[in-house]
Design a protein around this motif. Structure first.
Motif, mmCIF file in Angstrom:
data_model
loop_
_atom_site.group_PDB
_atom_site.id
_atom_site.type_symbol
_atom_site.label_atom_id
_atom_site.label_comp_id
_atom_site.label_asym_id
_atom_site.label_seq_id
_atom_site.Cartn_x
_atom_site.Cartn_y
_atom_site.Cartn_z
ATOM 1 N N PRO A 333 0.818 -1.223 0.000
ATOM 2 C CA PRO A 333 0.000 0.000 0.000
ATOM 3 C C PRO A 333 0.853 1.276 0.000
ATOM 4 O O PRO A 333 1.697 1.444 0.893
ATOM 5 C CB PRO A 333 -0.803 -0.120 1.302
ATOM 6 C CG PRO A 333 -0.784 -1.566 1.641
ATOM 7 C CD PRO A 333 0.528 -2.095 1.150
ATOM 8 N N PRO A 334 0.643 2.171 -0.965
ATOM 9 C CA PRO A 334 1.423 3.418 -1.013
ATOM 10 C C PRO A 334 1.251 4.271 0.236
ATOM 11 O O PRO A 334 2.202 4.938 0.672
ATOM 12 C CB PRO A 334 0.863 4.129 -2.258
ATOM 13 C CG PRO A 334 0.246 3.061 -3.085
ATOM 14 C CD PRO A 334 -0.264 2.039 -2.119
ATOM 15 N N LEU A 335 0.037 4.265 0.814
ATOM 16 C CA LEU A 335 -0.206 5.068 2.012
ATOM 17 C C LEU A 335 0.692 4.613 3.162
ATOM 18 O O LEU A 335 1.277 5.432 3.885
ATOM 19 C CB LEU A 335 -1.678 4.965 2.412
ATOM 20 C CG LEU A 335 -2.129 5.859 3.569
ATOM 21 C CD1 LEU A 335 -1.967 7.324 3.206
ATOM 22 C CD2 LEU A 335 -3.570 5.561 3.947
ATOM 23 N N VAL A 336 0.828 3.294 3.328
ATOM 24 C CA VAL A 336 1.691 2.749 4.374
ATOM 25 C C VAL A 336 3.154 3.055 4.060
ATOM 26 O O VAL A 336 3.936 3.415 4.953
ATOM 27 C CB VAL A 336 1.488 1.226 4.505
ATOM 28 C CG1 VAL A 336 2.455 0.638 5.521
ATOM 29 C CG2 VAL A 336 0.053 0.904 4.897
ATOM 30 N N ALA A 337 3.526 2.922 2.784
ATOM 31 C CA ALA A 337 4.914 3.166 2.378
ATOM 32 C C ALA A 337 5.342 4.592 2.686
ATOM 33 O O ALA A 337 6.474 4.840 3.125
ATOM 34 C CB ALA A 337 5.076 2.879 0.884
ATOM 35 N N VAL A 338 4.449 5.546 2.465
ATOM 36 C CA VAL A 338 4.781 6.956 2.682
ATOM 37 C C VAL A 338 4.819 7.306 4.166
ATOM 38 O O VAL A 338 5.711 8.017 4.633
ATOM 39 C CB VAL A 338 3.769 7.859 1.937
ATOM 40 C CG1 VAL A 338 3.921 9.307 2.373
ATOM 41 C CG2 VAL A 338 3.983 7.754 0.433
ATOM 42 N N TRP A 339 3.848 6.796 4.930
ATOM 43 C CA TRP A 339 3.708 7.226 6.314
ATOM 44 C C TRP A 339 4.469 6.369 7.319
ATOM 45 O O TRP A 339 4.657 6.778 8.471
ATOM 46 C CB TRP A 339 2.229 7.267 6.697
ATOM 47 C CG TRP A 339 1.542 8.462 6.118
ATOM 48 C CD1 TRP A 339 0.757 8.506 5.002
ATOM 49 C CD2 TRP A 339 1.599 9.807 6.603
ATOM 50 N NE1 TRP A 339 0.327 9.783 4.762
ATOM 51 C CE2 TRP A 339 0.827 10.604 5.738
ATOM 52 C CE3 TRP A 339 2.225 10.415 7.688
ATOM 53 C CZ2 TRP A 339 0.664 11.971 5.913
ATOM 54 C CZ3 TRP A 339 2.070 11.782 7.875
ATOM 55 C CH2 TRP A 339 1.292 12.536 7.001
ATOM 56 N N PHE A 340 4.919 5.176 6.918
ATOM 57 C CA PHE A 340 5.627 4.329 7.871
ATOM 58 C C PHE A 340 6.889 4.999 8.440
ATOM 59 O O PHE A 340 7.111 4.946 9.666
ATOM 60 C CB PHE A 340 5.987 2.984 7.234
ATOM 61 C CG PHE A 340 6.669 2.046 8.177
ATOM 62 C CD1 PHE A 340 5.935 1.305 9.100
ATOM 63 C CD2 PHE A 340 8.049 1.905 8.168
ATOM 64 C CE1 PHE A 340 6.569 0.445 9.984
ATOM 65 C CE2 PHE A 340 8.694 1.051 9.051
ATOM 66 C CZ PHE A 340 7.948 0.325 9.962
ATOM 67 N N PRO A 341 7.761 5.618 7.608
ATOM 68 C CA PRO A 341 8.933 6.295 8.197
ATOM 69 C C PRO A 341 8.544 7.389 9.185
ATOM 70 O O PRO A 341 9.196 7.532 10.238
ATOM 71 C CB PRO A 341 9.652 6.883 6.974
ATOM 72 C CG PRO A 341 9.224 6.022 5.833
ATOM 73 C CD PRO A 341 7.804 5.666 6.132
#
Length: 358
Positions: A333-341
């Protein structure tokens, strides 16, 4: 706002701006040294080169905004700590949370500027940067994904081409399927499809149309057929950086259209959208981490704080890049990829802030 707030806020912003002006010429010099051979080889006009480096500066400054800020905060806060100014502030009865307040004022100013830059200015710079790159510096690389193009062009029709030549506006192994009430009504196939720009028509070679009837199928075969279709030729293969060159409103509309068309690049496009919001948030997170790390006077002085800061910055970039690639090349998921850091380093910021208060 008291004297303490003005003092720290002024140092915060001045140090950040000075660091930008220090690193930008270095970035340009290194990049020019790397690309000068291809620029001279292709005899690129000087005005285009100058405009390219202006776009390059805006484009990469936006991407590296939080890291520049992080290093600048560590730098001037370490100086405050080494000069025992932090100890003086806290000894006067100022809590660490109160000491942090002007930093958050500064982070708000930088975050708002970063948000405006990402929404409107950076997309324009990205367009100039990428256009120049693929025109002069990456002549043998594709700016588009032109193989196995599969797109839904409207509510009833889906098209497919095995490959598409952008320069000649020519596709191979073309098929179009038309549905009515979720049932296949007819299917058109051709070995090649070519857009005739002069006549605004599509020319199909070895044309076959199979119409599905109740009792039997109707088949029409022609060696060549000129016709109209309900799609624009440039919509077949938008450039891979298409999302980067759009303002926020246009980007949301573009992603919605690409989702309806079954684009395989949705993950890449959504990454760009979500980063427009995650980048300003990372400004606050990295500011808190930088203050917590550098506000303590250490035996090694500023060097220890800078080393710790650079290490944290490298880890942040590592996570950002790794998860970004995962979202582009898989179903992650792009949303997880962006916000995980941001979530991970947000937890680190809370821990370091709690430790610094003690």
């Amino acid at each position: 706002m008291k004297i303490l707030d003005w003092y720290i806020l002024k140092r915060y912003l001045i140090t950040f701006v000075m660091l930008l002006f220090l690193f930008i010429p270095i970035m340009i010099t290194v990049h020019l040294a790397e690309k000068i051979g291809k620029i001279l080889e292709n005899e690129v006009p000087l005005p285009e080169v100058l405009l390219y480096f202006l776009d390059f500066t805006i484009y990469f400054t936006y991407l590296l905004f939080p890291l520049f800020l992080f290093i600048s905060v560590i730098w001037f806060t370490s100086k405050l700590a080494n000069n025992t100014e932090v100890i003086a502030f806290l000894s006067s009865g100022v809590s660490f949370t109160r000491f942090l307040r002007p930093y958050l004022y500064g982070a708000t100013i930088v975050a708002v500027f970063s948000l405006v830059l990402g929404m409107y200015l950076a997309p324009k710079a990205s367009e100039g940067f990428n256009d120049f790159t693929y025109k002069y510096l990456k002549k043998h690389k594709k700016a588009i994904d032109n193989t196995n193009v599969f797109r839904q062009i409207n509510d009833n029709e889906i098209i497919y081409v095995s490959s598409y030549d952008v320069n000649n506006k020519r596709g191979s192994n073309f098929t179009l399927e038309h549905f009515e009430d979720n049932k296949l009504a007819y299917k058109i196939s051709a070995t090649t499809i070519r857009y005739l720009e002069k006549d605004t028509l599509f020319r199909l070679s070895n044309y076959t149309k199979r119409t599905i009837l109740e009792n039997e199928d109707k088949i029409e075969v022609l060696s060549k057929k000129d016709t109209l279709f309900d799609f624009k030729v440039e919509e077949l293969t938008p450039p891979l950086y298409a999302a980067e060159i759009l303002s926020y409103g246009d980007l949301k509309k573009f992603i919605k259209e690409e989702e309806a068309k079954g684009s395989s690049q949705i993950g890449r496009f959504k990454l760009v959208l979500y980063r427009k919001w995650s980048l300003p948030v990372s400004v606050f997170i990295l500011t808190i981490i930088a203050v917590a790390v550098s506000s303590i006077k250490r035996r090694g002085g500023m060097g220890v704080n800078l080393a710790a800061g650079i290490l944290i910055a490298m880890i942040f970039v590592f996570f950002d890049k790794i998860f970004g690639v995962m979202a582009q090349q898989s179903d992650f998921p792009p949303l997880v990829a962006v916000w995980f850091p941001n979530i991970l380093f947000g937890i680190l910021a809370i821990y370091l802030l709690h430790k610094a208060k003690r």
